[in-house]
Motif scaffolding. Structure first.
Motif: not given
Ligand SMILES: [Fe+2]
Length: 303
Positions: A208-230
Motif C-alpha cells: 500500500v506504501i511503496r518505496t520509490h526505487p530511485v528516490s527512496g521516498r515513500r508514496a501511496l500506491y493504491v488506486n480506485e481503478t485497480f485496487t480491490k482490497r487490502i
C-alpha cells in the motif's frame, strides 16, 4: 508515537527542494515548474533526434524531482522517434488488454471520438498497476486535441503519503493490497474491435506504501481503478480505508492539471503519481500515441 498537529496535514514543505535549488541542477535543459508540488515544463530538447546522454541524465533527474515532465514545443513525433526516446529510459511495456499497432506493438493509440463507449483512464489510476511489474513511466503525445477539455490531472503520491498522520502511516505500514484488472479491462476495448472472451486479465499484490526505487521516498500506491482490497483487514475495514485514501490522495493541493495543445507531450512517473483523463469533450475527438516504459516489482522498505 504522538499525533501530528492538524496543520501538519498540509504539504510537508520541509522535505521539498525549493524551485530555485532545483533549477540549479540542470545544465542541459530549461525547466519551469508548473506547481510547487508536481509537474515541470521542459524546453531546449529536440525529441526528433537521438537525445544526447547528458540531456537524458537531466531529464531523468527532472522526472525524479517533479514526477511529470511536460513538453510543449515538439513537432508530431513519428512512432519510431517516440519509441526511440522512450527506450532511453528502459525497455518498453506491452499493454495486457489494449489493441496493438501491427507495425509497432509498443505503441498504444489513444483515440476517443463521438462513437467511443468509454474513454481510456477516466478514473484516477496509475497505469497497469495490476501487473506484477507495473510500468515505470508513460509517455503520451496528443496529436489532435478536442479544442477545449480533454485535460489530464496528475496527483503526487509522495505528497499524499507525507500528509497522512503518523497514526495512519503506522496502520498502513507493511500492508499489501490486491490490484485486479478484470473490472477495468473486461470489454474496455470492444469498440476498438477487441474480443476478450476467454482472456484472463492480470492481478497482482503490491504494498500500500511503496518505496520509490530511485528516490527512496515513500508514496501511496493504491488506486480506485485497480485496487480491490487490502489484505489482513475485513472487507468493511478495507473498503473504509480505501475510500478514505482515494479521497485523500487526490486533494487539489497534490495535483497539477495539464491542458493539452496539439503535439504536447507528458511523461509521468507511475511509481509516485496517479492521473485521470477528463472525458468532457464528447462527441469531439482526441487522438494521440502512448508509449510505456517497463518498471520493476514494487517494494516497501521499513525503517
Ligand atoms: Fe493512464
Amino acid at each position: 508515537m504522538s499525533e501530528r498537529p492538524l496543520h501538519e496535514g498540509k504539504l510537508d514543505r520541509a522535505q521539498a527542494l525549493s524551485n530555485a535549488q532545483r533549477e540549479e541542477m540542470y545544465a542541459t535543459i530549461s525547466t519551469t515548474p508548473v506547481t510547487p508540488v508536481i509537474g515541470v515544463e521542459i524546453e531546449d530538447v529536440d525529441l526528433t533526434v537521438d537525445v544526447p546522454d547528458d540531456q537524458i541524465e537531466d531529464l531523468t533527474r527532472a522526472l525524479a524531482n517533479y514526477n511529470v515532465l511536460f513538453f510543449r514545443d515538439q513537432p508530431e513525433l513519428t512512432p519510431e522517434q517516440q519509441i526511440r526516446f522512450a527506450r532511453r529510459f528502459g525497455e518498453l511495456h506491452l499493454h495486457p488488454a489494449a489493441p496493438k499497432d501491427a507495425e509497432h506493438p509498443e505503441l498504444f493509440v489513444i483515440h476517443t471520438h463521438g462513437e467511443s463507449f468509454v474513454n481510456n483512464g477516466a478514473d484516477w489510476h496509475t497505469d497497469v498497476s495490476c501487473d506484477e511489474e507495473p510500468p515505470l513511466g508513460t509517455m503520451l503525445q496528443i496529436h489532435r486535441t478536442p479544442g477545449s477539455g480533454g485535460d489530464t490531472l496528475f496527483a503526487n503520491m509522495y505528497a499524499a503519503y507525507d500528509a497522512l498522520s503518523e497514526r495512519m502511516k503506522s496502520l498502513l505500514d507493511g500492508k499489501i493490497a490486491v490490484h485486479d484488472s478484470e473490472r477495468a479491462y473486461r470489454g474496455r476495448y470492444s469498440d476498438k474491435g477487441v474480443d476478450d472472451t476467454g482472456v484472463t486479465f492480470p492481478t497482482a499484490d503490491h504494498p500500500v506504501i511503496r518505496t520509490h526505487p530511485v528516490s527512496g521516498r515513500r508514496a501511496l500506491y493504491v488506486n480506485e481503478t485497480f485496487t480491490k482490497r487490502i489484505r489482513g483487514m475485513t472487507e468493511e475495514e478495507s473498503d473504509a480505508i480505501l475510500e478514505f485514501l482515494y479521497r485523500h490522495m487526490v486533494r487539489p493541493e497534490f495535483q497539477v492539471r495539464f491542458h493539452w495543445k496539439p503535439n504536447s507531450i507528458a511523461f509521468w512517473d507511475n511509481r509516485c503519481t496517479q492521473h485521470l483523463a477528463m472525458w468532457d469533450y464528447w462527441p469531439n475527438e482526441r487522438y494521440g500515441h502512448r508509449v510505456t516504459v517497463k518498471g520493476d516489482k514494487p517494494f516497501y522498505r521499513a525503517n
